[in-house]
Design an enzyme around this catalytic site. Sequence first.
Site, PDB file in Angstrom:
ATOM      1  N   GLN A   1      -4.385  -9.729   3.835  1.00  0.00           N
ATOM      2  CA  GLN A   1      -3.740  -8.762   5.130  1.00  0.00           C
ATOM      3  C   GLN A   1      -4.839  -7.961   5.461  1.00  0.00           C
ATOM      4  OE1 GLN A   1      -0.485  -5.841   5.240  1.00  0.00           O
ATOM      5  NE2 GLN A   1       0.272  -7.785   5.633  1.00  0.00           N
TER       6      GLN A   1
ATOM      7  N   ASP B   1       4.949  -9.937   3.297  1.00  0.00           N
ATOM      8  CA  ASP B   1       4.510  -8.780   4.112  1.00  0.00           C
ATOM      9  C   ASP B   1       5.284  -7.455   3.937  1.00  0.00           C
ATOM     10  OD1 ASP B   1       2.962  -7.867   6.309  1.00  0.00           O
ATOM     11  OD2 ASP B   1       4.693  -7.727   7.843  1.00  0.00           O
TER      12      ASP B   1
ATOM     13  N   THR C   1       0.419  -3.899  10.847  1.00  0.00           N
ATOM     14  CA  THR C   1      -0.365  -5.136  10.247  1.00  0.00           C
ATOM     15  C   THR C   1      -1.160  -5.747  11.573  1.00  0.00           C
ATOM     16  OG1 THR C   1       1.226  -5.657   8.966  1.00  0.00           O
ATOM     17  CG2 THR C   1      -0.172  -7.189   9.061  1.00  0.00           C
TER      18      THR C   1
END
Length: 298
Positions: free
Chosen positions: A287, A213, A237
């Site tokens: 993502q 991430d 996110t």
Amino acid sequence: MDREGDNVLLNKYLNLEKVENNLYRSTYQQLNTVGKTVFGGQLMGLGLMAAGDTVESEYHLHSLHCYFLKGGLDQPILYQVEATREGSSYCSRSVKAIQNGLTLFTMQCSFKKPESDSFEHQFKMPDVPKPDELKDRCQFYKEWIDKTHPSDERLHNILREAETETYEARPAYPQRFRRENGDKPRECMWIRAKHPLGDDPHLHKTVATYYSDMTMADTATYPKPYIPGSNPFFMTTLDHSVWFHRPCRPDDWLLYESECPFTANGCGFIVGRIWSPDGKLVMSVAQETVIRTAKAKL
């Protein structure tokens, strides 16, 4: 879950206390520089630590899918695990991260027993320079600041944060990394934990997820040239998914390849592949990120 050694990643960021069966607590929160909310990679990592503690050792983490619902504060967080499936080959766990009675994050994890399969296929790893042929990103930032942006406080802040990270990073495309003229929304970067992680395969996958991430959202901004001193985007996110194909060691070099095929309507979609040094595909990542211009209403 304390561990010996001077390892900030394990002793602080991924340190978890078991409160009772299926309930865990973290007391040290890693905050994002922007927004001062808990870093999503830490939520995923601690959620995996909690879930893995409830699974028999013959099952190995296979995939995870999670949603980030609310920004966490610098306060203790509870991780609640629920066994959602117990099978002969697969088992699954649901995890909630809870703070002040509110759910910050949900994750579904799949674990499976190893299988032997004679059929194998994978893409080819990108042909990029090896880590020992590349400069560390901190060196890039220093040269970038010294040569063109000595008074850019934002770059100075980015450099300071990079120097305190728990991993090394060496970008394979230096010009693209600087985004001086805008470029394709694609990145390849070698990453490696600064400290040894031992031999626990679940911990290796947990740390690799934590690192997954770190840089994904930035890839979506590459087509826009860097403007000194400004931060033209708000980004956070929305969801994150990981599939584990082979064992990996994040305390050895891993090549993180990411690209953003689509950005519009306040969102960017980024996909990634993570490769071992010998060219094996060890993880795939996807993502979706909120990405708004500074002028957009939040």
